[in-house]
Design a protein around this motif. Structure first.
Motif, PDB file in Angstrom:
ATOM      1  N   HIS A 101     -19.982  19.051 -18.280  1.00 54.08           N
ATOM      2  CA  HIS A 101     -20.892  20.193 -18.253  1.00 54.08           C
ATOM      3  C   HIS A 101     -21.651  20.407 -19.554  1.00 54.08           C
ATOM      4  N   ILE A 102     -21.079  20.028 -20.680  1.00 52.40           N
ATOM      5  CA  ILE A 102     -21.775  20.209 -21.954  1.00 52.40           C
ATOM      6  C   ILE A 102     -22.522  18.943 -22.357  1.00 52.40           C
ATOM      7  N   LEU A 103     -21.858  17.804 -22.229  1.00 52.21           N
ATOM      8  CA  LEU A 103     -22.472  16.545 -22.647  1.00 52.21           C
ATOM      9  C   LEU A 103     -23.204  15.830 -21.520  1.00 52.21           C
ATOM     10  N   GLY A 104     -23.081  16.334 -20.290  1.00 57.38           N
ATOM     11  CA  GLY A 104     -23.823  15.747 -19.176  1.00 57.38           C
ATOM     12  C   GLY A 104     -23.272  14.441 -18.687  1.00 57.38           C
ATOM     13  N   GLY A 105     -21.944  14.239 -18.784  1.00 57.77           N
ATOM     14  CA  GLY A 105     -21.342  13.006 -18.295  1.00 57.77           C
ATOM     15  C   GLY A 105     -21.129  13.043 -16.796  1.00 57.77           C
ATOM     16  N   GLY A 106     -20.637  11.967 -16.244  1.00 57.91           N
ATOM     17  CA  GLY A 106     -20.345  11.913 -14.816  1.00 57.91           C
ATOM     18  C   GLY A 106     -21.504  11.347 -14.036  1.00 57.91           C
ATOM     19  N   GLU A 107     -21.211  10.944 -12.810  1.00 61.71           N
ATOM     20  CA  GLU A 107     -22.221  10.363 -11.933  1.00 61.71           C
ATOM     21  C   GLU A 107     -22.138  11.020 -10.574  1.00 61.71           C
ATOM     22  N   GLY A 108     -23.280  11.062  -9.919  1.00 57.57           N
ATOM     23  CA  GLY A 108     -23.304  11.523  -8.542  1.00 57.57           C
ATOM     24  C   GLY A 108     -22.965  12.990  -8.361  1.00 57.57           C
ATOM     25  N   ASP A 109     -23.325  13.827  -9.319  1.00 58.64           N
ATOM     26  CA  ASP A 109     -23.066  15.264  -9.190  1.00 58.64           C
ATOM     27  C   ASP A 109     -24.086  15.856  -8.231  1.00 58.64           C
ATOM     28  N   GLU A 110     -23.659  16.168  -7.025  1.00 60.57           N
ATOM     29  CA  GLU A 110     -24.564  16.670  -6.010  1.00 60.57           C
ATOM     30  C   GLU A 110     -24.773  18.174  -6.111  1.00 60.57           C
ATOM     31  N   ASP A 111     -23.998  18.846  -6.975  1.00 56.78           N
ATOM     32  CA  ASP A 111     -24.116  20.293  -7.080  1.00 56.78           C
ATOM     33  C   ASP A 111     -25.328  20.717  -7.888  1.00 56.78           C
ATOM     34  N   ILE A 112     -25.821  19.819  -8.743  1.00 59.35           N
ATOM     35  CA  ILE A 112     -26.948  20.160  -9.607  1.00 59.35           C
ATOM     36  C   ILE A 112     -28.113  19.235  -9.273  1.00 59.35           C
ATOM     37  N   GLU A 113     -29.190  19.804  -8.805  1.00 58.29           N
ATOM     38  CA  GLU A 113     -30.335  19.006  -8.415  1.00 58.29           C
ATOM     39  C   GLU A 113     -31.020  18.437  -9.646  1.00 58.29           C
ATOM     40  N   LYS A 114     -31.608  17.272  -9.470  1.00 57.89           N
ATOM     41  CA  LYS A 114     -32.297  16.638 -10.581  1.00 57.89           C
ATOM     42  C   LYS A 114     -33.599  17.368 -10.870  1.00 57.89           C
ATOM     43  N   ASN A 115     -33.841  17.609 -12.143  1.00 57.76           N
ATOM     44  CA  ASN A 115     -35.085  18.249 -12.567  1.00 57.76           C
ATOM     45  C   ASN A 115     -35.388  17.821 -13.978  1.00 57.76           C
ATOM     46  N   GLU A 116     -36.424  17.055 -14.147  1.00 56.61           N
ATOM     47  CA  GLU A 116     -36.710  16.479 -15.458  1.00 56.61           C
ATOM     48  C   GLU A 116     -37.131  17.530 -16.468  1.00 56.61           C
ATOM     49  N   ASN A 117     -37.906  18.529 -16.024  1.00 61.80           N
ATOM     50  CA  ASN A 117     -38.411  19.533 -16.962  1.00 61.80           C
ATOM     51  C   ASN A 117     -37.292  20.385 -17.541  1.00 61.80           C
ATOM     52  N   VAL A 118     -36.388  20.867 -16.666  1.00 62.37           N
ATOM     53  CA  VAL A 118     -35.351  21.771 -17.120  1.00 62.37           C
ATOM     54  C   VAL A 118     -34.139  21.009 -17.619  1.00 62.37           C
ATOM     55  N   ASN A 119     -34.134  19.681 -17.441  1.00 65.25           N
ATOM     56  CA  ASN A 119     -33.129  18.829 -18.075  1.00 65.25           C
ATOM     57  C   ASN A 119     -31.747  18.984 -17.467  1.00 65.25           C
ATOM     58  N   PHE A 120     -31.686  19.236 -16.137  1.00 64.15           N
ATOM     59  CA  PHE A 120     -30.392  19.240 -15.486  1.00 64.15           C
ATOM     60  C   PHE A 120     -30.079  17.887 -14.850  1.00 64.15           C
ATOM     61  N   ASN A 121     -30.973  16.914 -14.999  1.00 65.97           N
ATOM     62  CA  ASN A 121     -30.661  15.592 -14.487  1.00 65.97           C
ATOM     63  C   ASN A 121     -29.667  14.882 -15.398  1.00 65.97           C
ATOM     64  N   ARG A 122     -28.863  14.000 -14.785  1.00 61.82           N
ATOM     65  CA  ARG A 122     -27.838  13.300 -15.557  1.00 61.82           C
ATOM     66  C   ARG A 122     -28.088  11.804 -15.573  1.00 61.82           C
ATOM     67  N   ASN A 123     -29.363  11.422 -15.603  1.00 61.71           N
ATOM     68  CA  ASN A 123     -29.650   9.997 -15.494  1.00 61.71           C
ATOM     69  C   ASN A 123     -29.441   9.255 -16.801  1.00 61.71           C
ATOM     70  N   ASN A 124     -29.152   9.960 -17.884  1.00 57.69           N
ATOM     71  CA  ASN A 124     -28.953   9.274 -19.158  1.00 57.69           C
ATOM     72  C   ASN A 124     -27.515   8.814 -19.361  1.00 57.69           C
ATOM     73  N   ASN A 125     -26.541   9.476 -18.666  1.00 58.44           N
ATOM     74  CA  ASN A 125     -25.127   9.125 -18.814  1.00 58.44           C
ATOM     75  C   ASN A 125     -24.723   9.051 -20.283  1.00 58.44           C
ATOM     76  N   ASN A 126     -24.855  10.172 -20.950  1.00 59.22           N
ATOM     77  CA  ASN A 126     -24.558  10.240 -22.372  1.00 59.22           C
ATOM     78  C   ASN A 126     -23.106   9.863 -22.643  1.00 59.22           C
ATOM     79  N   GLN A 127     -22.899   8.782 -23.384  1.00 60.43           N
ATOM     80  CA  GLN A 127     -21.564   8.317 -23.744  1.00 60.43           C
ATOM     81  C   GLN A 127     -21.206   8.902 -25.110  1.00 60.43           C
ATOM     82  N   ALA A 128     -20.792  10.156 -25.116  1.00 59.33           N
ATOM     83  CA  ALA A 128     -20.460  10.826 -26.376  1.00 59.33           C
ATOM     84  C   ALA A 128     -19.159  10.271 -26.922  1.00 59.33           C
ATOM     85  N   GLU A 129     -19.016  10.361 -28.224  1.00 61.26           N
ATOM     86  CA  GLU A 129     -17.786   9.897 -28.845  1.00 61.26           C
ATOM     87  C   GLU A 129     -16.613  10.766 -28.424  1.00 61.26           C
TER      88      GLU A 129
END
Length: 354
Positions: free
Chosen positions: A232-260
């Motif tokens: 929820h904070i770093l935007g990890g995970g795949e296939g989250d259907e609860d949050i619709e993709k939106n490029e402007n508001v940045n709720f998409n998770r297409n970057n798959n941030n691999q935080a340390e």
């Protein structure tokens, strides 16, 4: 131009904040028991009627609404100040494919991560109010009255629920301001708001689950908390259907941030510490006045953790919602998403940058 609104609006959003009350309602309600004594019955019924009247007064009287709105505004001011602290975020961050976030153990000052940090600190206050209501429910169940009134007839219990509702209304108003600051079409603002609300409720639900399901298993609880940080904070995970993709508001998770892993563990430890601090250690009079002693922000890296966002026009992106300037000035947003300036000491507001 008209004078800008105060940074913490007392006007409630028209959005439906009642969903959050389900998180704060105890799972059981004491049953009503009857006695053969008419005297005791009449006394208990009188108490119930009196409690109901007080609850209605607290909800609808102008004075109570003003006091509740003021207290919720103070709480949200403390929440926003902590969640927007520059120590959480990458300095001089550039939102582009070739940004400067690689190898930096900090959060990106983008809509999603800022909203998640606000949701996290809202959750701390929710847990404090929930804990207070749990104590009220326990006291009610141990009452010696002949007719045990339901928790909804307890004035303080209802006051906590109403305060939480008011706090979330202010949060949604702030969220709409940050969404509009993204420059999205006005017709889609409500859709984006629902996406943000859904993300907040999923975030809070997972944290509630961690502490309710594993109260004594610290290792397992910490694992679930860290998973919440990652998702929820770093935007990890795949296939989250609860949050619709939106490029402007940045709720998409297409970057798959691999935080340390270390960043996740430090924020997870912050959640464990902060929950203990807010729920059990914060004095009642401080909480009543909206004064929150958050404690220290974790050291997120060795070199850049204490650097603050530099005071340049390019760094003051409106999407943050709050940017700290010199001489106690901050840049904040009004309901339309337009930035203005507010002095935290004198409470002066202006449109032009000081």
């Amino acid at each position: 131009k008209a004078s800008p609104n105060p940074p913490f609006s007392l006007v409630s959003s028209t959005s439906n904040a009642m969903e959050v009350l389900a998180l704060a309602t105890p799972t059981s309600t004491p049953a009503r028991s009857f006695s053969n004594s008419n005297t005791n019955n009449n006394s208990s019924i009188t108490t119930t009627i009196s409690s109901t009247f007080i609850s209605l007064y607290d909800r609808y009287s102008v004075k109570s609404q003003q006091q509740r709105a003021l207290r919720a505004s103070h709480l949200f001011e403390a929440i926003r100040h902590q969640a927007h602290d520059p120590k959480w975020y990458i300095s001089n961050y550039r939102k582009s494919k070739d940004n400067n976030s690689d190898g930096v153990m900090k959060l990106k000052p983008e809509f999603r991560q800022i909203h998640a940090m606000l949701s996290l600190h809202i959750w701390f206050i929710h847990r404090r109010l929930y804990a207070e209501n749990q104590l009220l429910a326990s006291a009610s169940s141990e009452s010696n009255t002949t007719i045990t009134t339901t928790n909804t007839n307890n004035p303080q219990y209802n006051a906590n629920l109403l305060l939480q509702e008011e706090l979330f209304d202010i949060f949604w108003t702030d969220t709409m301001s940050r969404i509009r600051a993204q420059g999205v079409n006005e017709l889609t603002v409500n859709k984006h708001l629902k996406d943000a609300q859904r993300a907040t409720f999923v975030h809070c639900t997972q944290l509630d689950h961690a502490f309710a399901e594993y109260p004594d298993d610290m290792e397992k609880r910490f694992e679930v908390v860290c998973d919440a940080v990652w998702r929820h904070i770093l935007g990890g995970g795949e296939g989250d259907e609860d949050i619709e993709k939106n490029e402007n508001v940045n709720f998409n998770r297409n970057n798959n941030n691999q935080a340390e892993d270390e960043l996740i563990r430090r924020i997870g430890a912050y959640i464990e510490y902060q929950l203990e601090n807010i729920v059990f250690r914060l004095p009642d009079d401080y909480f009543e006045e909206g004064r929150i002693g958050w404690g220290n922000i974790p050291d997120l890296d060795d070199e850049d953790c204490n650097s603050e966002i530099k005071d340049h026009d390019d760094d003051l992106t409106p999407l943050r919602g709050m940017n700290f300037l010199d001489n106690n000035w901050v840049q904040v947003l009004n309901i339309a998403g337009t930035p203005y300036y507010w002095n935290m000491t004198t409470h002066e507001t202006r449109w032009d940058r000081p």
